[in-house]
Design a protein around this motif. Structure first.
Motif, PDB file in Angstrom:
ATOM      1  N   HIS A   1       2.469  10.699  -9.370  1.00  0.00           N
ATOM      2  CA  HIS A   1       2.435  11.058 -10.685  1.00  0.00           C
ATOM      3  C   HIS A   1       1.168  12.495 -10.731  1.00  0.00           C
ATOM      4  N   HIS A   2       0.509  12.620  -9.579  1.00  0.00           N
ATOM      5  CA  HIS A   2      -0.046  13.934  -9.796  1.00  0.00           C
ATOM      6  C   HIS A   2       0.906  15.251  -9.512  1.00  0.00           C
ATOM      7  N   ALA A   3       2.290  14.399  -8.929  1.00  0.00           N
ATOM      8  CA  ALA A   3       3.348  15.337  -8.793  1.00  0.00           C
ATOM      9  C   ALA A   3       4.020  15.894  -9.965  1.00  0.00           C
ATOM     10  N   ARG A   4       4.111  15.005 -10.985  1.00  0.00           N
ATOM     11  CA  ARG A   4       4.259  15.430 -12.714  1.00  0.00           C
ATOM     12  C   ARG A   4       2.929  15.910 -13.515  1.00  0.00           C
TER      13      ARG A   4
ATOM     14  N   ASN B   1       0.949  -1.217  -0.197  1.00  0.00           N
ATOM     15  CA  ASN B   1      -0.246  -0.043  -0.357  1.00  0.00           C
ATOM     16  C   ASN B   1       0.806   1.686   0.200  1.00  0.00           C
ATOM     17  N   ASN B   2       1.524   1.566   1.073  1.00  0.00           N
ATOM     18  CA  ASN B   2       2.851   2.355   0.686  1.00  0.00           C
ATOM     19  C   ASN B   2       3.754   3.028  -0.375  1.00  0.00           C
ATOM     20  N   GLU B   3       3.699   1.965  -1.694  1.00  0.00           N
ATOM     21  CA  GLU B   3       4.313   2.138  -1.963  1.00  0.00           C
ATOM     22  C   GLU B   3       3.336   2.876  -3.320  1.00  0.00           C
ATOM     23  N   VAL B   4       2.727   2.362  -3.460  1.00  0.00           N
ATOM     24  CA  VAL B   4       0.956   2.679  -4.478  1.00  0.00           C
ATOM     25  C   VAL B   4       1.437   3.928  -3.989  1.00  0.00           C
ATOM     26  N   ILE B   5       1.000   4.327  -2.892  1.00  0.00           N
ATOM     27  CA  ILE B   5       0.421   5.622  -2.425  1.00  0.00           C
ATOM     28  C   ILE B   5       1.633   6.425  -3.033  1.00  0.00           C
ATOM     29  N   ALA B   6       2.463   6.092  -2.435  1.00  0.00           N
ATOM     30  CA  ALA B   6       3.837   7.460  -3.270  1.00  0.00           C
ATOM     31  C   ALA B   6       4.411   7.274  -4.400  1.00  0.00           C
ATOM     32  N   GLU B   7       3.973   6.210  -5.539  1.00  0.00           N
ATOM     33  CA  GLU B   7       3.882   6.177  -6.985  1.00  0.00           C
ATOM     34  C   GLU B   7       2.713   6.727  -7.488  1.00  0.00           C
ATOM     35  N   VAL B   8       0.830   7.269  -6.850  1.00  0.00           N
ATOM     36  CA  VAL B   8       0.106   8.412  -7.159  1.00  0.00           C
ATOM     37  C   VAL B   8       0.437   9.190  -6.293  1.00  0.00           C
ATOM     38  N   LEU B   9       1.035   9.577  -5.817  1.00  0.00           N
ATOM     39  CA  LEU B   9       1.475  10.641  -5.136  1.00  0.00           C
ATOM     40  C   LEU B   9       2.592  11.927  -6.804  1.00  0.00           C
TER      41      LEU B   9
END
Length: 189
Positions: free
Chosen positions: A156-159, A146-154
């Motif tokens: 993505h939002h920053a990009r 779960n932590n990896e997914v949250i970090a990747e989505v955040l």
């Protein structure tokens, strides 16, 4: 621990390694697989071999010589080959000091997850190193936590926000070819 984390071998497989099973020059150890009982060479990290050498120096003269002798020995006297129960107990003492609840098998899972997420390794490479009979067993390590997914989505939002905030260059004046201008000014289309 460095061997468990870098190779992903089972605790019992690493504890069964003999001195003749170590090849520091090739960075390989030979283990006997739990299920098939087949001998298999497994690569290990450079750090693991550095720690092994320090351990060997510390144990020099305190354990029996000989190539078929076990690599791992208890630190408490009388010295005995390190078995699973003693390694498990050692890990329990470390957990108590650290306030953790890791197991020896968690080290295998950590190694497997790291290898499975490395884009330079195929899943069948990881399967071979872990000694899994079926690829489906290795596939469980592809599921991110779960932590990896949250970090990747955040990320993505920053990009996405960064792209949105970039100014869009005005179109070229009439008569100029956009591709020619891109080549001339080194821009990508």
């Amino acid at each position: 621990m460095a061997f468990w984390v870098s190779t992903g071998v089972r605790a019992s497989e690493l504890l069964g390694v003999r001195k003749c099973d170590i090849d520091p020059g090739q960075q390989l150890i030979t283990v006997v697989r739990k299920g098939s009982r087949v001998s298999q060479q497994v690569p290990a990290s450079t750090d693991a071999f550095v720690w092994l050498r320090l351990y060997q120096e510390e144990m020099h003269g305190q354990i029996p010589p000989g190539r078929i002798e076990p690599v791992w020995w208890t630190l408490r006297r009388p010295r005995r080959p390190l078995n699973y129960h003693a390694a498990h107990r050692m890990f329990e003492r470390a957990n108590a000091i650290l306030g953790a609840d890791w197991t020896l098998h968690d080290l295998r899972h950590s190694a497997a997850a790291r290898m499975a997420r490395d884009p330079q390794l195929t899943l069948s490479d990881v399967q071979l190193i872990l000694g899994h009979a079926h690829l489906s067993t290795t596939e469980i390590y592809l599921t991110p936590d779960n932590n990896e997914v949250i970090a990747e989505v955040l990320a993505h939002h920053a990009r996405t926000a960064e792209q949105r905030d970039k100014p869009i260059p005005p179109p070229p004046a009439p008569g100029y070819d956009p591709q020619t201008l891109s080549v001339l000014f080194g821009r990508t289309m």
